[in-house]
Design an enzyme around this catalytic site. Structure first.
Site, short mmCIF file in Angstrom:
data_model
loop_
_atom_site.label_atom_id
_atom_site.label_comp_id
_atom_site.label_asym_id
_atom_site.label_seq_id
_atom_site.Cartn_x
_atom_site.Cartn_y
_atom_site.Cartn_z
N THR A 43 0.86 -1.18 0.00
CA THR A 43 0.00 0.00 0.00
C THR A 43 0.90 1.23 0.00
O THR A 43 1.89 1.27 0.74
CB THR A 43 -0.92 0.02 1.24
OG1 THR A 43 -0.12 -0.02 2.42
CG2 THR A 43 -1.88 -1.17 1.23
N SER A 50 16.25 -2.08 -26.29
CA SER A 50 17.11 -0.91 -26.39
C SER A 50 18.02 -1.03 -27.59
O SER A 50 18.47 -2.12 -27.95
CB SER A 50 17.95 -0.77 -25.12
OG SER A 50 18.89 0.27 -25.24
#
Length: 485
Positions: free
Chosen positions: A192, A323
Site C-alpha cells: 500500500t 534498447s
C-alpha cells in the site's frame, strides 16, 4: 455527360458542375466534401462498422418505403441488393469523405447515397451518374434526413464495436482468472502506497485484476440498450416532415429484422435529434474501462520491474529487444501500449464532452467528431485488450524464489502476530527487523514471546491471506504471569 472512356463524368448540384472520376461510385456531393474537408486524411472507409451500419439503415429505409408505396418495389430491391454487398464488405473503398467534417454528417450520408445509387445503376445496366433511373436523394434517401440517418448509424456502429469489445473483455477476464488459479499458492507481500503491507497470494492479485475487468464488462454492456434508442423517422429536426406517418415504425421494424438487434423509436423525436447525452454515457464508460485497465498495466510494469534491481516478482514474456544501446534489455512494451491507448480514450472522452455541450437548438452539428472519438476508442481498446491477453498475460510467470524470500524477510507478517503479542511489542520487533534484517519469526522466538511451533501455526499461508475462521489458543510461555481475565 462525357463517356467513361474519357475518364471523368460531369455531375451537377445546386452550386454547379464538377468533374467526377468516371470509375468512382461516389458523386458530386462527395466531391465537394473532399475539397472542403482535407482535415484528418482519414476517410470513413477506416470505420467499417459505420459503413455497415449506414448500409443497414438504407436497406431498412428502402424496405419501409416499398412497404408504404413511396418508392417502387424494383428500386427498393436494387437498393437492398447493393446494401447487402456493402454489409458483406464490398465498396468500402468508395467511402472516401473525411470522418471529421462540417455539416453534422451530411457528407457521410451523401457519400453513402451516391455509392448505393451508382452501384445500383450499374446493376440496372445504366451508367454511373444517370440518376434519372435511380437517384441518390429521391430514391436512396427517401423519407430520410442526415439528422436521423447519421445518429442512428453511429449508434448502431457503436453497438457492433461494443459487442466485439465485450467479447474481448470476457477473454481477458478469463486469462487473468487462469493466472489467478495458477498462482493460487504463491505467497507474496502486498503493498500500500508502494510500501510493504501484509502477505497475500499472487493468485489473489490476479483474480482481483479479473474481477476489475468483469465489472467493466457489465458496465459496458449496460450502455447498449441506451444506444438502441433511435430517431429514424425524425427527418430534419424531429417533426417527421416529408415522411409518411407510418414510416418511423416501419423503418424501425425492418432495421431490427435486418440487424437482429432490438431497437426502439425514441418517445420524443425532437429531443432525440438534438440530444447527445448517450454519447457522453458511452464515452464515459469507455474511459472508466480504459483507466482501470491502464492501472492494471501500471501494476504489471511495477511487478515485473528490474528484473534485478526492481520488484521482479513476475516475468512478462519477452516480446522484442528493448534498447538500441543496452544489450539484453527487455521492456514491458505490451502494457506500455495499452497505457497509451488508455490515454487516448481519456482524451477522446474530453472531446466528446465538449462536442456534446456545443450542440445548439434542434441539432448537434458535431456528431462527426463524436463518432470518430468513440468508434476509435472502441476499436483501439479492443485491439489493446487482445494484444495484452495474447502477448502478455497468457505468458506471465512467477518469480517464486524471489517472492518467497521477500515474504520470509518481510516485517509485514508481524501484523498477524499482534493478537498474540500486542501492537507495542509488534512495532518494536518490526523496527528491529528493519534495522537488523532478521526475520520476524526469529525475533519473536528469541524475545521469548512465542514458541517456534506457535509462530509457524499463526504464520501459516492460509491464515496470512484470508480472514481467520477461529483464533489459535496458545499455551502460556514459561514464567508468564497468570491471566487476570
Amino acid at each position: 455527360m462525357t463517356s467513361t472512356a474519357e475518364r471523368t463524368r460531369l455531375e451537377t448540384d445546386s452550386i454547379g458542375e464538377l468533374a467526377i472520376p468516371a470509375d468512382a461510385y461516389w458523386g458530386v456531393h462527395t466531391a465537394r466534401a473532399l475539397e472542403n474537408f482535407p482535415i484528418t486524411r482519414r476517410a470513413i472507409a477506416n470505420y467499417p462498422d459505420l459503413i455497415r451500419a449506414l448500409a443497414f439503415v438504407k436497406l431498412a429505409a428502402a424496405r419501409a418505403n416499398a412497404e408504404l408505396g413511396t418508392i417502387s418495389a424494383e428500386k427498393a430491391e436494387i437498393i437492398e441488393r447493393v446494401c447487402r454487398e456493402i454489409v458483406d464488405g464490398a465498396w468500402h473503398d468508395q467511402f472516401v469523405v473525411g470522418v471529421i467534417q462540417g455539416g453534422a454528417g451530411t457528407s457521410t450520408n451523401m457519400n453513402t447515397n451516391e455509392v448505393i445509387a451508382n452501384r445500383g445503376l450499374e446493376l440496372l445496366g445504366h451508367g454511373r451518374g444517370e440518376y434519372a433511373h435511380l437517384h441518390p436523394i429521391d430514391d436512396v434517401n427517401r423519407s430520410q434526413s442526415t439528422n436521423d440517418v447519421y445518429p442512428t448509424a453511429i449508434k448502431l456502429a457503436m453497438v457492433f464495436g461494443l459487442q466485439r469489445l465485450l467479447a474481448e473483455h470476457r477473454e481477458l477476464e478469463r486469462a487473468f482468472l487462469a493466472k489467478g488459479d495458477e498462482f493460487a499458492r504463491v505467497l507474496k507481500i502486498g503493498r500500500t502506497q508502494l510500501q510493504d503491507a501484509v502477505p497475500m497470494t499472487l493468485g489473489q492479485e490476479f483474480r482481483g485484476f479479473a474481477h476489475t475487468i468483469a465489472e467493466d464488462h457489465d458496465r459496458l454492456g449496460e450502455v447498449i440498450p441506451w444506444l438502441n434508442e433511435i430517431n429514424l423517422g425524425a427527418t430534419a429536426i424531429g417533426t417527421g416532415i416529408t415522411a409518411d406517418a407510418r414510416y418511423a415504425d416501419a423503418v424501425r421494424r425492418h432495421l431490427v429484422e435486418v440487424t437482429g438487434i432490438e431497437m426502439e423509436t425514441a418517445p420524443d423525436l425532437i429531443e432525440a435529434t438534438s440530444d447527445a447525452g448517450i454519447f457522453m454515457t458511452a464515452s464515459g464508460t469507455l474511459k472508466r474501462a480504459a483507466v482501470k485497465l491502464s492501472k492494471i498495466c501500471n501494476d504489471l510494469r511495477l511487478l515485473s520491474s528490474g528484473p534485478q534491481a526492481g520488484l521482479g516478482e513476475i516475468n512478462l514474456p519477452a516480446r522484442q529487444a528493448g534498447s538500441s544501446i543496452m544489450p539484453g534489455k527487455v521492456n514491458p512494451v505490451i502494457p506500455e501500449v495499452v497505457n497509451q491507448v488508455a490515454f487516448s480514450v481519456i482524451g477522446a472522452d474530453a472531446t466528446v464532452t465538449a462536442a456534446a455541450e456545443a450542440g445548439q437548438l434542434q441539432l448537434n452539428a458535431f456528431e462527426p467528431v463524436i463518432a470518430h472519438s468513440i468508434l476509435q476508442s472502441i476499436a483501439w481498446l479492443t485491439n489493446a485488450e487482445r494484444t495484452l491477453r495474447v502477448n502478455c498475460i497468457d505468458g506471465i510467470t512467477a518469480n517464486e524464489s524471489r517472492l518467497a524470500a521477500q515474504v520470509e524477510m518481510s516485517v509485514g507478517v508481524v501484523t498477524a502476530l499482534t493478537p498474540y503479542i500486542g501492537y507495542a511489542a509488534s512495532a518494536t520487533l518490526a523496527h528491529e527487523a528493519l534495522l537488523t534484517h532478521a526475520s520476524i519469526a526469529d525475533l519473536v522466538v528469541q524475545s521469548g514471546l512465542m514458541r517456534r511451533e506457535d509462530v509457524e501455526r499463526v504464520l501459516a499461508p492460509e491464515r496470512l491471506t484470508a480472514p481467520i475462521t477461529s483464533a489459535i489458543t496458545l499455551p502460556p510461555m514459561p514464567g508468564a504471569l497468570p491471566s487476570t481475565e
